[in-house]
Design a protein around this motif. Structure first.
Motif, PDB file in Angstrom:
ATOM      1  N   MET A 287       0.416  -1.065   0.443  1.00  0.00           N
ATOM      2  CA  MET A 287      -0.248  -0.275  -0.010  1.00  0.00           C
ATOM      3  C   MET A 287       0.750   1.396  -0.355  1.00  0.00           C
ATOM      4  O   MET A 287       1.844   1.582   0.586  1.00  0.00           O
ATOM      5  CB  MET A 287      -1.037   0.052   1.287  1.00  0.00           C
TER       6      MET A 287
ATOM      7  N   ASN B  52      -2.034   6.140  -2.492  1.00  0.00           N
ATOM      8  CA  ASN B  52      -3.373   6.205  -3.123  1.00  0.00           C
ATOM      9  C   ASN B  52      -3.544   4.862  -4.529  1.00  0.00           C
ATOM     10  O   ASN B  52      -4.291   4.826  -4.626  1.00  0.00           O
ATOM     11  CB  ASN B  52      -4.334   7.148  -3.984  1.00  0.00           C
TER      12      ASN B  52
ATOM     13  N   ARG C 132      -2.658   0.281  -4.517  1.00  0.00           N
ATOM     14  CA  ARG C 132      -2.460  -1.302  -3.638  1.00  0.00           C
ATOM     15  C   ARG C 132      -1.883  -2.342  -4.879  1.00  0.00           C
ATOM     16  O   ARG C 132      -2.067  -2.210  -6.255  1.00  0.00           O
ATOM     17  CB  ARG C 132      -3.779  -1.488  -3.183  1.00  0.00           C
TER      18      ARG C 132
ATOM     19  N   GLU D  91       2.050   4.968   7.868  1.00  0.00           N
ATOM     20  CA  GLU D  91       1.786   3.628   7.379  1.00  0.00           C
ATOM     21  C   GLU D  91       0.172   3.553   7.265  1.00  0.00           C
ATOM     22  O   GLU D  91      -0.586   4.052   8.100  1.00  0.00           O
ATOM     23  CB  GLU D  91       2.334   2.671   7.945  1.00  0.00           C
ATOM     24  N   SER D  92       0.160   3.030   6.082  1.00  0.00           N
ATOM     25  CA  SER D  92      -1.288   3.204   5.632  1.00  0.00           C
ATOM     26  C   SER D  92      -2.218   2.171   6.408  1.00  0.00           C
ATOM     27  O   SER D  92      -0.729   0.894   6.911  1.00  0.00           O
ATOM     28  CB  SER D  92      -1.515   2.477   3.944  1.00  0.00           C
ATOM     29  N   GLN D  93      -3.584   1.663   6.968  1.00  0.00           N
ATOM     30  CA  GLN D  93      -4.067   0.699   7.466  1.00  0.00           C
ATOM     31  C   GLN D  93      -5.396   0.132   7.077  1.00  0.00           C
ATOM     32  O   GLN D  93      -6.072   0.760   6.051  1.00  0.00           O
ATOM     33  CB  GLN D  93      -4.392   1.072   8.763  1.00  0.00           C
ATOM     34  N   HIS D  94      -6.013  -0.553   7.183  1.00  0.00           N
ATOM     35  CA  HIS D  94      -7.166  -1.292   6.946  1.00  0.00           C
ATOM     36  C   HIS D  94      -7.640  -2.751   7.578  1.00  0.00           C
ATOM     37  O   HIS D  94      -6.835  -2.908   8.283  1.00  0.00           O
ATOM     38  CB  HIS D  94      -6.679  -1.826   5.310  1.00  0.00           C
TER      39      HIS D  94
ATOM     40  N   TYR E 128      -9.819   1.718   4.066  1.00  0.00           N
ATOM     41  CA  TYR E 128      -8.578   1.608   3.854  1.00  0.00           C
ATOM     42  C   TYR E 128      -8.029   2.886   4.371  1.00  0.00           C
ATOM     43  O   TYR E 128      -9.262   3.844   3.912  1.00  0.00           O
ATOM     44  CB  TYR E 128      -8.073   1.304   3.079  1.00  0.00           C
TER      45      TYR E 128
ATOM     46  N   ASP F  11      -5.525   5.559   4.296  1.00  0.00           N
ATOM     47  CA  ASP F  11      -4.405   6.078   3.797  1.00  0.00           C
ATOM     48  C   ASP F  11      -3.820   7.666   3.836  1.00  0.00           C
ATOM     49  O   ASP F  11      -4.695   8.519   3.818  1.00  0.00           O
ATOM     50  CB  ASP F  11      -4.035   6.211   2.283  1.00  0.00           C
TER      51      ASP F  11
END
Length: 248
Positions: free
Chosen positions: A102, A105, A107, A170-173, A182, A184
Motif C-alpha cells: 500500500m 493512493n 495498492r 503507514e496505511s492501515q486497513h 482502507y 491512507d
C-alpha cells in the motif's frame, strides 16, 4: 531513432517527462521492460509486460518499487522451497502465497499462483480513479526480475518527494463483514490529508472520501462521540434485559 521512438520522445517532452534508464528481462515467451522515468512529481518505475497477445503495464513510485522488491525476495525464497508441481493436485483456488503493498493512493496485490501451465506471480495494481491493471511473471524468472529491479533502485534510489511521503504514517486497513476499509495518509501541494476508502469485494469498485489535515481531529471527535453513544445504548439495553430477567 525510429518514428515510434521519435513520437514517444515528443510526447514525453510535452508532458515534462524524461527516461532515465531502461532494462529488459526475457522470461519464456515474454519480455519485461523495467524503466526509470521522471516527471514534475519525481522519479517512478514503469513495468511493461510484452507477450504474444499484447502489453500490460504497471507504474510504481520509487518507494513502492522498493517495497515490491522486498516482497519479491520473500516470494523467491518461498518458491525455491516448494515441492515440484503436481498437475493432478493443484490448489483449489490456485493461490500459493499472497501479499499486498500500500503506497499513496495505490495498492499492489502480489499473488503467487499455480495452474496447469505452471507457477507465476500475478501483480495487480488498483487506483482510486482507474481500473485494475496487472502483469504476470513466470515463477522461474522471479530471481532475474528481482535482481534487475534491484540494480535500478540501487542506482536511482529515492527522490526527495518520495522520501517526504515515506515519513507519513503507514496505511492501515480492516475488514468487517464483507467490506474492507482502507486509511491512507497522503500529501500534495495543498498539504497533508487522509483518504478513507471502501472496496466492494465482487468488482473491487472503490468509493472514497478525503479529509484535510486540519479536519482530522474534528472528524475523529465526531466518530468517537457516535461510538460512545452506540456503546452506551447497547449497555442500557443489556442492563434492561438483565433487570427484566431478574424480575421474572
Amino acid at each position: 531513432m525510429s518514428d515510434r521512438d521519435s513520437t514517444e520522445a515528443d510526447e514525453q517532452a510535452q508532458r515534462g517527462r524524461s527516461d532515465l534508464a531502461s532494462k529488459t528481462v526475457v522470461i519464456q515467451s515474454k519480455r519485461y521492460h523495467i524503466d526509470v522515468k521522471e516527471n514534475r512529481r519525481g522519479k517512478f518505475i514503469k513495468i511493461t509486460e510484452v507477450s504474444p497477445i499484447g502489453k500490460n503495464r504497471l507504474k510504481m513510485s520509487m518507494s513502492a518499487a522498493a517495497d515490491f522488491r522486498s516482497h519479491l525476495e520473500s516470494f523467491c525464497e518461498y518458491y525455491v522451497k516448494l515441492p515440484p508441481s503436481d498437475p493432478d493436485n493443484l490448489p483449489e483456488d490456485g493461490m500459493l502465497k499472497s501479499e499486498m503493498v500500500m503506497k499513496e493512493n495505490r495498492r499492489y496485490y502480489l499473488d503467487l499462483k499455480e495452474n496447469d501451465r505452471g507457477r507465476f506471480l500475478r501483480v495487480s495494481q488498483t487506483t482510486i480513479r482507474g481500473p485494475r491493471s496487472h502483469i504476470a511473471i513466470p515463477a522461474q524468472g522471479l530471481v532475474e526480475f528481482k535482481n534487475t529491479l534491484t540494480k535500478l533502485l540501487d542506482e536511482f534510489g529515492m527522490d526527495q518527494e518520495t522520501e517526504s511521503q515515506h515519513d507519513l504514517p503507514e496505511s492501515q486497513h480492516f475488514k468487517i463483514e464483507n467490506k474492507t476499509f482502507y486509511f491512507d495518509m497522503g500529501s500534495n501541494y495543498r498539504g497533508i490529508y487522509m483518504r478513507v476508502s471502501e472496496v466492494q469485494p465482487r468488482n473491487q469498485y472503490r468509493t472514497s472520501i478525503t479529509i484535510p489535515e486540519r479536519g482530522l481531529q474534528r472528524f475523529a471527535d465526531i466518530f468517537s462521540d457516535y461510538a460512545d453513544k452506540i456503546k452506551d445504548m447497547h449497555d442500557q439495553e443489556q442492563d434492561q434485559q438483565s433487570g427484566d430477567q431478574g424480575g421474572d
